[in-house]
Design a protein around this motif. Structure first.
Motif, PDB file in Angstrom:
ATOM      1  N   VAL A 363       0.852  -1.190   0.000  1.00 21.64           N
ATOM      2  CA  VAL A 363       0.000   0.000   0.000  1.00 21.64           C
ATOM      3  C   VAL A 363       0.888   1.240   0.000  1.00 21.64           C
ATOM      4  N   ASP A 364       0.546   2.218  -0.831  1.00 21.70           N
ATOM      5  CA  ASP A 364       1.283   3.470  -0.908  1.00 21.70           C
ATOM      6  C   ASP A 364       0.870   4.359   0.272  1.00 21.70           C
ATOM      7  N   VAL A 365       1.762   4.513   1.243  1.00 21.14           N
ATOM      8  CA  VAL A 365       1.448   5.268   2.459  1.00 21.14           C
ATOM      9  C   VAL A 365       2.263   6.561   2.471  1.00 21.14           C
ATOM     10  N   LYS A 366       1.549   7.685   2.584  1.00 21.21           N
ATOM     11  CA  LYS A 366       2.185   8.995   2.682  1.00 21.21           C
ATOM     12  C   LYS A 366       1.691   9.687   3.953  1.00 21.21           C
ATOM     13  N   ILE A 367       2.584  10.385   4.636  1.00 16.26           N
ATOM     14  CA  ILE A 367       2.228  11.124   5.844  1.00 16.26           C
ATOM     15  C   ILE A 367       2.839  12.512   5.785  1.00 16.26           C
ATOM     16  N   GLN A 388      11.816   4.475  11.623  1.00 18.23           N
ATOM     17  CA  GLN A 388      11.089   3.206  11.564  1.00 18.23           C
ATOM     18  C   GLN A 388      10.044   3.220  10.458  1.00 18.23           C
ATOM     19  N   LEU A 389       9.335   4.336  10.312  1.00 20.94           N
ATOM     20  CA  LEU A 389       8.314   4.439   9.278  1.00 20.94           C
ATOM     21  C   LEU A 389       8.937   4.417   7.889  1.00 20.94           C
ATOM     22  N   ALA A 390       9.997   5.201   7.713  1.00 20.34           N
ATOM     23  CA  ALA A 390      10.656   5.271   6.405  1.00 20.34           C
ATOM     24  C   ALA A 390      11.281   3.936   6.019  1.00 20.34           C
ATOM     25  N   ARG A 391      11.812   3.233   6.994  1.00 25.04           N
ATOM     26  CA  ARG A 391      12.420   1.926   6.723  1.00 25.04           C
ATOM     27  C   ARG A 391      11.372   0.930   6.231  1.00 25.04           C
ATOM     28  N   SER A 392      10.122   1.166   6.587  1.00 29.07           N
ATOM     29  CA  SER A 392       9.033   0.287   6.145  1.00 29.07           C
ATOM     30  C   SER A 392       8.470   0.701   4.789  1.00 29.07           C
ATOM     31  N   GLY A 393       9.048   1.756   4.213  1.00 25.71           N
ATOM     32  CA  GLY A 393       8.594   2.199   2.900  1.00 25.71           C
ATOM     33  C   GLY A 393       7.598   3.336   2.925  1.00 25.71           C
ATOM     34  N   ILE A 394       7.280   3.833   4.115  1.00 29.31           N
ATOM     35  CA  ILE A 394       6.334   4.940   4.240  1.00 29.31           C
ATOM     36  C   ILE A 394       7.044   6.240   3.878  1.00 29.31           C
ATOM     37  N   ARG A 395       6.413   7.039   3.058  1.00 29.90           N
ATOM     38  CA  ARG A 395       7.000   8.313   2.627  1.00 29.90           C
ATOM     39  C   ARG A 395       6.540   9.425   3.569  1.00 29.90           C
ATOM     40  N   ILE A 396       7.504  10.098   4.190  1.00 31.49           N
ATOM     41  CA  ILE A 396       7.228  11.163   5.143  1.00 31.49           C
ATOM     42  C   ILE A 396       7.529  12.503   4.487  1.00 31.49           C
ATOM     43  N   PHE A 397       6.568  13.413   4.569  1.00 33.15           N
ATOM     44  CA  PHE A 397       6.716  14.740   3.979  1.00 33.15           C
ATOM     45  C   PHE A 397       6.589  15.788   5.093  1.00 33.15           C
ATOM     46  N   TYR A 451      -4.617  17.180  -0.858  1.00 29.85           N
ATOM     47  CA  TYR A 451      -3.388  16.555  -0.385  1.00 29.85           C
ATOM     48  C   TYR A 451      -2.236  16.811  -1.362  1.00 29.85           C
ATOM     49  N   LYS A 452      -2.533  16.691  -2.655  1.00 30.76           N
ATOM     50  CA  LYS A 452      -1.508  16.943  -3.667  1.00 30.76           C
ATOM     51  C   LYS A 452      -1.013  18.383  -3.597  1.00 30.76           C
ATOM     52  N   THR A 453      -1.930  19.310  -3.362  1.00 27.71           N
ATOM     53  CA  THR A 453      -1.544  20.717  -3.226  1.00 27.71           C
ATOM     54  C   THR A 453      -0.640  20.920  -2.019  1.00 27.71           C
ATOM     55  N   ASP A 454      -0.967  20.260  -0.911  1.00 22.18           N
ATOM     56  CA  ASP A 454      -0.138  20.376   0.292  1.00 22.18           C
ATOM     57  C   ASP A 454       1.249  19.777   0.075  1.00 22.18           C
ATOM     58  N   LEU A 455       1.322  18.716  -0.698  1.00 17.80           N
ATOM     59  CA  LEU A 455       2.620  18.079  -0.963  1.00 17.80           C
ATOM     60  C   LEU A 455       3.579  19.039  -1.684  1.00 17.80           C
ATOM     61  N   GLU A 456       3.011  19.987  -2.438  1.00 16.76           N
ATOM     62  CA  GLU A 456       3.853  20.955  -3.142  1.00 16.76           C
ATOM     63  C   GLU A 456       4.597  21.867  -2.177  1.00 16.76           C
ATOM     64  N   GLU A 457       4.106  21.962  -0.951  1.00 19.95           N
ATOM     65  CA  GLU A 457       4.752  22.801   0.064  1.00 19.95           C
ATOM     66  C   GLU A 457       5.598  21.962   1.035  1.00 19.95           C
ATOM     67  N   CYS A 458       5.848  20.716   0.661  1.00 23.51           N
ATOM     68  CA  CYS A 458       6.563  19.800   1.555  1.00 23.51           C
ATOM     69  C   CYS A 458       7.920  19.399   0.993  1.00 23.51           C
ATOM     70  N   GLU A 459       8.781  18.979   1.874  1.00 25.99           N
ATOM     71  CA  GLU A 459      10.048  18.356   1.504  1.00 25.99           C
ATOM     72  C   GLU A 459      10.020  16.916   1.999  1.00 25.99           C
ATOM     73  N   GLU A 460      10.220  15.985   1.085  1.00 23.04           N
ATOM     74  CA  GLU A 460      10.195  14.577   1.475  1.00 23.04           C
ATOM     75  C   GLU A 460      11.459  14.220   2.245  1.00 23.04           C
ATOM     76  N   VAL A 461      11.294  13.449   3.290  1.00 23.92           N
ATOM     77  CA  VAL A 461      12.430  13.013   4.091  1.00 23.92           C
ATOM     78  C   VAL A 461      13.254  12.015   3.282  1.00 23.92           C
ATOM     79  N   ASP A 462      14.523  12.310   3.112  1.00 25.27           N
ATOM     80  CA  ASP A 462      15.453  11.395   2.452  1.00 25.27           C
ATOM     81  C   ASP A 462      16.039  10.467   3.516  1.00 25.27           C
ATOM     82  N   TYR A 463      15.794   9.180   3.367  1.00 26.81           N
ATOM     83  CA  TYR A 463      16.173   8.225   4.420  1.00 26.81           C
ATOM     84  C   TYR A 463      17.681   8.258   4.698  1.00 26.81           C
ATOM     85  N   ASP A 464      18.492   8.229   3.667  1.00 29.31           N
ATOM     86  CA  ASP A 464      19.943   8.202   3.868  1.00 29.31           C
ATOM     87  C   ASP A 464      20.427   9.465   4.568  1.00 29.31           C
TER      88      ASP A 464
END
Length: 487
Positions: A363-367, A388-397, A451-464
């Motif tokens: 499931v594609d999970v975004k937070i 922990q969330l990012a390691r599970s594939g969850i995308r954090i913004f 949600y898509k509009t809000d994502l434009e104001e976000c920076e995605e967490v880079d796991y590394d």
């Protein structure tokens, strides 16, 4: 003896402290509560002499819940049954509900179908309101047009520029015979004596929820009323994340941009908000209010596209953690995507497991969370979960335009949730919360677009990159996470 105490005052006080620590520790363990919360309190008691006892006294005691809210729970259920019978609040279950909305959505409804505080209604009109600018504009119009009654229940009600505008309208309507009732949380709100006198003189009935002696120093005391409810003439309702405070309205010259989501409802779901309000009103006013039929008008509004809405209330006076369980079930039933916005991401073990399991199952999970919180402790506690969330594939913004305070969830093609509950321990277990579960493809698509509009104001967490943060920062996060059940 006196000289001995003077010479050994500190050792004696420490001895008394740790005797009390042992006693409290035994009491905590015997309660058989959540092990994480139990260990958190034991940790605080052990490492913070005297202060740990104060923290436990203010935040760990639940005698108020058993003495106050157990009676309220029993009374509320009896009262709701009576109201539902008297005012025909129930609606027959649609035979095609499972077929139209799917097996997964039907599970959410089934979970709550026998709950007195979660009535499913099918004939509603829903308007999604973005930020305080939209909410207050619509709200002031509806308040000005009220003819019979106005009922308001808020966690934060300030008599600043924004609050004063609302107070003026309430007083004006009350003078002309509209029944106005206001509940404000005594910790979250700040209304001056002058404003209270103005409300009273105009005929506005108002009560604080669970009054405290020093509200300015008790911002985290348990069992607060975190709800934001307005009911107008029994026909229009509001709920969501926006309080009565000018910082929620970006037309004012505030310190930073405030992103929030609210909703306006017309239809049968307003009856659920009305019921919830009056249960709180009877509690704060210490009365068994005899309800007039005007509070639940029988005429149905003409709607072009009726929407199914289930209003869910939870708090210390409910037998189950209704909102948390609804979220848990919704996450577990997701097949394609989960889009969450929350200002505080401090999930309990159930929600954490549900989210990570959903992501690892495809499931594609975004937070979306704030880049900068309004609380340093909540900031560090939230950040402690990112790895922990990012390691599970969850995308954090991380939202960077300002502070994101919206509490929303959008799942697959049909289900959406808007309300007052954060994704944290306090909302799930300690505070009085209320959410609207919306079963509608159109609203779901609208929420996806927002949600898509809000994502434009976000920076995605880079796991590394995230894994390269320093040791001091990690220690701050880990310590705050230990305190998470207390935040």
């Amino acid at each position: 003896m006196v000289s001995f105490l003077k010479e050994n005052l500190w050792p004696v006080l420490l001895a008394i402290n740790y005797v009390l620590v042992v006693v409290f520790s035994v009491l905590i363990v015997l309660k058989n509560k959540n092990p994480v919360k139990t260990l958190s309190f034991l940790f605080v008691l052990a490492i913070l002499p005297f202060l740990g006892i104060l923290i436990y006294y203010f935040f760990g005691q639940d005698y108020r819940k058993y003495k106050i809210f157990e009676k309220k729970y029993i009374f509320d259920n009896k009262t709701l049954k009576k109201w539902r019978k008297s005012f025909s609040l129930d609606q027959a279950e649609r035979a095609d509900f499972k077929e139209e909305f799917g097996e997964g959505i039907f599970k959410i409804y089934s979970l709550l179908r026998h709950n007195e505080k979660a009535i499913l209604t099918f004939d509603n009109e829903v308007d999604i309101l973005i930020n305080g600018e939209q909410k207050f504009e619509r709200l002031k119009q509806d308040l000005a047009n009220a003819e019979n009654h106005i009922h308001m229940e808020y966690f934060v009600f300030l008599d600043d520029e924004q609050g004063f505008e609302i107070i003026e309208i309430l007083c004006e309507k009350a003078k002309y015979g509209v029944g106005v009732k206001l509940i404000y949380d005594d910790v979250g709100s700040s209304i001056s004596s002058k404003s209270k006198q103005q409300l009273t003189a105009s005929g506005v009935e108002h009560y604080p929820f669970l009054p405290v002696l020093f509200s300015n120093s008790t911002s985290k005391i348990n069992y607060r009323n975190h709800r934001k409810i307005v009911v107008i003439d029994g026909q229009i309702g509001y709920l969501g994340g926006i309080n009565i405070d000018k910082k929620y309205n970006n037309t004012f010259d505030n310190e930073r941009y405030w992103r929030d989501t609210h909703m306006r409802i017309r239809g049968a779901a307003v009856g659920s908000l009305q019921s919830s309000f009056f249960l709180s009103w009877n509690f704060v006013a210490k009365t068994d209010n005899t309800l007039d039929e005007s509070y639940f008008p029988k005429g149905k509004p003409v709607l072009n596209d009726p929407i199914a809405v289930q209003v869910v209330a939870s708090g210390p006076d409910t037998d189950w953690e209704n909102i948390m369980e609804a979220m848990f079930t919704a996450i577990n039933t997701a097949r394609k995507c989960i889009c969450i916005t929350t200002p505080y991401l401090i999930p309990n073990s159930q929600i954490l497991t549900a989210l990570t399991t959903a992501s690892r199952s495809g499931v594609d999970v975004k937070i979306i969370i704030p880049r900068k919180s309004d609380s340093w402790a909540a900031q560090y506690a939230t950040d402690s979960y990112i790895e922990q969330l990012a390691r599970s594939g969850i995308r954090i913004f991380r939202y960077g335009k300002g502070f994101v305070h919206a509490k929303t969830m959008v799942i697959d093609d049909v289900f959406s949730s808007i309300g007052t509950a954060n994704l944290d321990y306090r909302s799930f277990s300690l505070n009085f919360e209320i959410n609207a579960l919306i079963y509608n493809k159109g609203i779901n698509q609208q929420m996806r677009n927002i949600y898509k509009t809000d994502l434009e104001e976000c920076e995605e967490v880079d796991y590394d990159r995230w894994m390269q943060r320093g040791l001091v920062r990690r220690l701050q996060e880990s310590f705050s996470r230990l305190m998470a059940p207390l935040l």
